[in-house]
Design an enzyme around this catalytic site. Structure first.
Site, PDB file in Angstrom:
ATOM      1  CG  HIS A 140      67.675  92.760  -0.235  1.00  0.00           C
ATOM      2  ND1 HIS A 140      67.107  93.485  -1.091  1.00  0.00           N
ATOM      3  CD2 HIS A 140      68.156  93.025   0.785  1.00  0.00           C
ATOM      4  CE1 HIS A 140      67.838  94.499  -0.510  1.00  0.00           C
ATOM      5  NE2 HIS A 140      68.389  94.562   0.915  1.00  0.00           N
ATOM      6  CE1 TYR A 154      76.215  88.573  -3.177  1.00  0.00           C
ATOM      7  CE2 TYR A 154      73.751  88.325  -2.208  1.00  0.00           C
ATOM      8  CZ  TYR A 154      74.789  88.975  -2.667  1.00  0.00           C
ATOM      9  OH  TYR A 154      74.735  90.025  -1.770  1.00  0.00           O
TER      10      TYR A 154
END
Ligand code: RFL
Ligand code: PHB
Length: 393
Positions: A74, A386
């Protein structure tokens, strides 16, 4: 029976088995002692998101083949709120890396298969595990198996036995400092054999948090925030799906394919850090030393970075008698841990509905999400965290 080895590892979860794999590659012998059965460990459905540093370390250790074939890369997670289009935090743009969906269960399978190939000594179903003389030059671990008491002597003991393990309890209370925060809700998670969404989507909603994730092209993982007093029986599928779709919002919900759940469990949310992560010749790694709420997807990734630091320290010790990495392990690992603890707490606080929350608190969360959407600087800060803070040299 009595055995001798270089490093005895307690716990054959991801931290323990990855450490034994990394030590083997450095020519260091280890024995792993695990309370549960192999099938039990493999049956636990947990993490699904790997930082790029984790992906690269697994590849470097020769564990990347199936991950690269079956994992899903991703460019960034998405956040949904307020019925608007999702905000994608473009990690690739801001940080230059990606993240990968690849289940912890699959990593654990890969690790056990690699352990089988090298004939690793993993003692499953070991009960009454006890640590002895961890501040001496020759600590040992005893346990019962098949009705017999067994003993493994080593230079070092590494506690990779998770939050409920025994290793951390061996550190005297006068030495160990603990920091803890319990959140007043849990996550109900389900697996369903349905095609997942393309993205990992985190949703803020006045009815509570929700998350859409994946394991493979025909296996979806979804979560909804629920009260700690709920049990899975309170959440039959015909309650779960409408609740999930409402919280994800209409544009995300439109892409969700529903179907029967094949697994359902509830996990409490907690932040916990134990310091230091070394006591004499006992080291702690992974959930044995720290827990984060799953919102930031950091728990497994921290277990991997602990192992990275520790394996490097043992390699320097055995190859060159150089102990500076082992001596610096606790401080170095804790810097990364606290970074992830702070990030996980921030994202948890931003996205969940708290029982005592007022309308003011809800509007403040929405204002922060709007700020995130409007500010490339705020998105860059989230992307950096993240994606995962770098491993220190
Ligand atoms: P584990 O996996 O708990 O393994 C510890 C092992 O030690 C054994 N053990 C003992 N063995 C011998 N003697 C004793 N006395 C023992 N006591 C315990 C246990 O049987 C077990 O096999 O710890 P480890 O290896 O440190 O790995 C940590 C990860 O499992 C954990 O951090 C993650 O699963 C957290 N997590 C996530 N992390 C991520 O990085 N990304 C995610 O997307 C993510 N999602 C999650 C998660 C955790 C979740 N739950 C259920 C808490 C999602 C969920 C819902
Ligand atoms: C998961 O796929 O299980 C998952 C993904 C992201 C998280 C937590 C869990 O933050």
């Amino acid at each position: 029976m009595s055995l001798a080895t270089d490093v005895v590892i307690i716990g054959a979860g991801p931290a323990g088995t990855l450490l034994s794999h990394a030590l083997h590659q450095a020519g260091i012998a280890s024995v792993v002692v695990e309370r549960a059965s192999r099938d039990h460990v493999l049956g636990r459905v947990r993490a699904g998101v790997l930082e790029w540093g984790t992906v690269e370390y697994l590849r470097r250790l020769g564990l990347g083949e199936r991950m690269d074939r079956e994992g899903h890369v991703h460019g960034g997670p998405a956040i949904a709120w307020g019925g608007r289009d999702v905000l994608t935090i473009d990690i690739h743009k801001y940080v230059g890396s990606n993240f990968m969906s690849y289940g912890q269960t699959m990593i654990q399978e890969d690790l056990y298969l690699a352990a089988d190939r090298r004939g690793a000594e993993i003692f499953f179903e070991a009960s009454d595990v006890e640590l002895h003389d961890v501040t001496s030059a020759r600590p040992s671990v005893t346990f019962s198996r098949d009705g017999e008491r067994q003993r493994v002597e080593a230079d070092f003991v590494v506690g990779c036995d998770g939050f409920h393990g025994v290793s951390r309890l061996t550190v005297p209370a006068s030495v160990l400092r603990t920091y803890e925060k319990e959140y007043p809700f849990g996550w109900l998670g389900i697996l369903s054999e349905t095609p997942p969404l393309e993205d990992v989507v985190y949703a803020h909603h006045e009815r509570g948090f929700a998350l859409a994730s994946r394991r493979n092209p025909m296996l979806s993982r979804y979560y909804v925030q629920c009260p700690l007093t709920d049990s899975v029986d309170d959440w039959p599928d015909d309650r779960f799906w409408p609740e999930l779709l409402t919280r994800l919002g209409p544009s995300v919900a439109a892409g969700v394919v529903t179907g029967p759940s094949i697994e359902k469990s509830i996990a409490p949310l907690r932040s916990f850090v134990a310091e230091p992560m070394r006591y004499g010749n006992l080291f702690l790694a992974g959930d044995a030393a720290h827990i984060v709420p799953p919102t930031g997807a950091k728990g497994l990734n921290l277990a991997v970075s602990d192992v990275y630091y520790l394996a490097r320290g043992f390699a320097a010790h055995y190859a060159d008698g150089d102990d500076h990495y082992l001596d610096g392990y606790s401080d170095m690992a804790l810097r990364r841990v606290w970074g992830a603890v702070r990030f996980s707490w921030w994202l948890t606080t931003l996205l969940h509905r708290f029982p005592d929350q007022t309308d003011f608190d809800l509007r403040a969360q929405e204002a922060e999400l709007d700020y995130l959407a409007s500010s490339p600087n705020a998105q860059a800060a989230m992307a950096e965290q993240y994606a995962g803070l770098p491993f220190e040299d």
